[in-house]
Design a protein around this motif. Sequence first.
Motif, mmCIF file in Angstrom:
data_model
loop_
_atom_site.group_PDB
_atom_site.id
_atom_site.type_symbol
_atom_site.label_atom_id
_atom_site.label_comp_id
_atom_site.label_asym_id
_atom_site.label_seq_id
_atom_site.Cartn_x
_atom_site.Cartn_y
_atom_site.Cartn_z
ATOM 1 N N LYS A 1 -9.935 3.278 9.296
ATOM 2 C CA LYS A 1 -10.318 4.293 8.303
ATOM 3 C C LYS A 1 -9.349 4.293 7.128
ATOM 4 C CE LYS A 1 -12.851 7.374 11.316
ATOM 5 N NZ LYS A 1 -12.955 8.708 11.891
ATOM 6 N N SER A 2 -8.052 4.167 7.413
ATOM 7 C CA SER A 2 -7.077 4.162 6.324
ATOM 8 C C SER A 2 -7.179 2.874 5.510
ATOM 9 C CB SER A 2 -5.650 4.356 6.857
ATOM 10 O OG SER A 2 -5.231 3.244 7.626
ATOM 11 N N LEU A 3 -7.508 1.759 6.160
ATOM 12 C CA LEU A 3 -7.695 0.494 5.446
ATOM 13 C C LEU A 3 -8.875 0.591 4.486
ATOM 14 C CD1 LEU A 3 -7.254 -2.538 4.922
ATOM 15 C CD2 LEU A 3 -8.635 -2.982 6.972
ATOM 16 N N LEU A 4 -10.012 1.087 4.982
ATOM 17 C CA LEU A 4 -11.201 1.200 4.136
ATOM 18 C C LEU A 4 -11.008 2.227 3.023
ATOM 19 C CD1 LEU A 4 -13.961 0.936 6.872
ATOM 20 C CD2 LEU A 4 -13.251 -0.813 5.222
ATOM 21 N N ALA A 5 -10.295 3.321 3.306
ATOM 22 C CA ALA A 5 -10.019 4.320 2.276
ATOM 23 C C ALA A 5 -9.150 3.718 1.176
ATOM 24 C CB ALA A 5 -9.340 5.548 2.891
ATOM 25 N N HIS A 6 -8.174 2.910 1.557
ATOM 26 C CA HIS A 6 -7.309 2.269 0.567
ATOM 27 C C HIS A 6 -8.108 1.289 -0.291
ATOM 28 C CE1 HIS A 6 -3.662 0.813 -1.279
ATOM 29 N NE2 HIS A 6 -4.000 -0.430 -0.951
ATOM 30 N N LEU A 7 -8.975 0.512 0.331
ATOM 31 C CA LEU A 7 -9.809 -0.421 -0.432
ATOM 32 C C LEU A 7 -10.746 0.320 -1.389
ATOM 33 C CD1 LEU A 7 -10.627 -3.041 2.345
ATOM 34 C CD2 LEU A 7 -9.052 -3.301 0.403
ATOM 35 N N ASP A 8 -11.273 1.468 -0.951
ATOM 36 C CA ASP A 8 -12.118 2.283 -1.843
ATOM 37 C C ASP A 8 -11.314 2.799 -3.037
ATOM 38 O OD1 ASP A 8 -14.516 1.964 -0.494
ATOM 39 O OD2 ASP A 8 -14.271 3.791 0.693
ATOM 40 N N ARG A 9 -10.057 3.214 -2.798
ATOM 41 C CA ARG A 9 -9.215 3.676 -3.911
ATOM 42 C C ARG A 9 -8.944 2.534 -4.892
ATOM 43 N NH1 ARG A 9 -6.923 6.585 0.296
ATOM 44 N NH2 ARG A 9 -5.282 5.043 0.652
ATOM 45 N N LEU A 10 -8.699 1.330 -4.359
ATOM 46 C CA LEU A 10 -8.500 0.171 -5.233
ATOM 47 C C LEU A 10 -9.760 -0.109 -6.052
ATOM 48 C CD1 LEU A 10 -6.590 -2.337 -2.912
ATOM 49 C CD2 LEU A 10 -5.653 -1.025 -4.821
ATOM 50 N N ALA B 1 0.811 -1.217 0.000
ATOM 51 C CA ALA B 1 0.000 0.000 0.000
ATOM 52 C C ALA B 1 0.845 1.268 0.000
ATOM 53 C CB ALA B 1 -0.948 0.005 1.196
ATOM 54 N N GLY B 2 2.148 1.140 0.120
ATOM 55 C CA GLY B 2 3.018 2.317 0.073
ATOM 56 C C GLY B 2 2.769 3.326 1.181
ATOM 57 N N GLY B 3 2.416 2.849 2.367
ATOM 58 C CA GLY B 3 2.184 3.747 3.494
ATOM 59 C C GLY B 3 0.771 4.288 3.585
ATOM 60 N N ALA B 4 -0.110 3.902 2.670
ATOM 61 C CA ALA B 4 -1.483 4.408 2.661
ATOM 62 C C ALA B 4 -2.322 3.828 3.801
ATOM 63 C CB ALA B 4 -2.154 4.106 1.332
ATOM 64 N N ILE B 5 -1.928 2.674 4.310
ATOM 65 C CA ILE B 5 -2.652 2.049 5.422
ATOM 66 C C ILE B 5 -1.813 2.244 6.675
ATOM 67 C CG2 ILE B 5 -3.622 -0.073 6.358
ATOM 68 C CD1 ILE B 5 -3.843 -1.078 3.452
ATOM 69 N N ARG B 6 -2.360 2.963 7.638
ATOM 70 C CA ARG B 6 -1.637 3.277 8.867
ATOM 71 C C ARG B 6 -1.663 2.098 9.831
ATOM 72 N NH1 ARG B 6 -4.150 7.950 11.707
ATOM 73 N NH2 ARG B 6 -2.296 7.768 12.985
ATOM 74 N N THR B 7 -0.487 1.731 10.324
ATOM 75 C CA THR B 7 -0.371 0.702 11.354
ATOM 76 C C THR B 7 0.620 1.173 12.401
ATOM 77 O OG1 THR B 7 1.465 -0.529 10.370
ATOM 78 C CG2 THR B 7 -0.754 -1.128 9.650
ATOM 79 N N VAL B 8 0.552 0.549 13.561
ATOM 80 C CA VAL B 8 1.503 0.830 14.633
ATOM 81 C C VAL B 8 1.817 -0.483 15.326
ATOM 82 C CG1 VAL B 8 -0.293 1.389 16.328
ATOM 83 C CG2 VAL B 8 2.006 2.311 16.622
#
Length: 83
Positions: free
Chosen positions: A63-72, A39-46
Motif C-alpha cells: 500500500k505504501s509503495l503504490l501510494a508513493h508511486l501515485d504521488r510521483l 522515498a524518504g521513508g514514504a515506503i514502509r519496509t521491514v
Amino acid sequence: MENQTKINTEGWVRMPPRGGRCPITGMSAGRLYRLIAHAGGAIRTVSLQEEGRNRGTRLIDPKSLLAHLDRLADAQGRPESTT
C-alpha cells in the motif's frame, strides 16, 4: 471492457531476489531498492534478520509503495493508476 488484473495489496510482500521482478509493479529488485532509498521513508519496509546473520528477508508494504508511486505520478501530472 478492459482486462485488468486485481492485485492483492493486503499484508506484506517479499522483495524480489536479484534478477527477479516485483509482483506488484514489475520493477527489478535493484530499482525497488533505489526507489525505497530515495522515498524518504514514504515506503514502509521491514527486515527480518536473524541474530548473528548479515542478511535477512526484506518485506515491503504494498500500500505504501503504490501510494508513493501515485504521488510521483501526481507530481508529474500523470493520471492515477487503476489498481
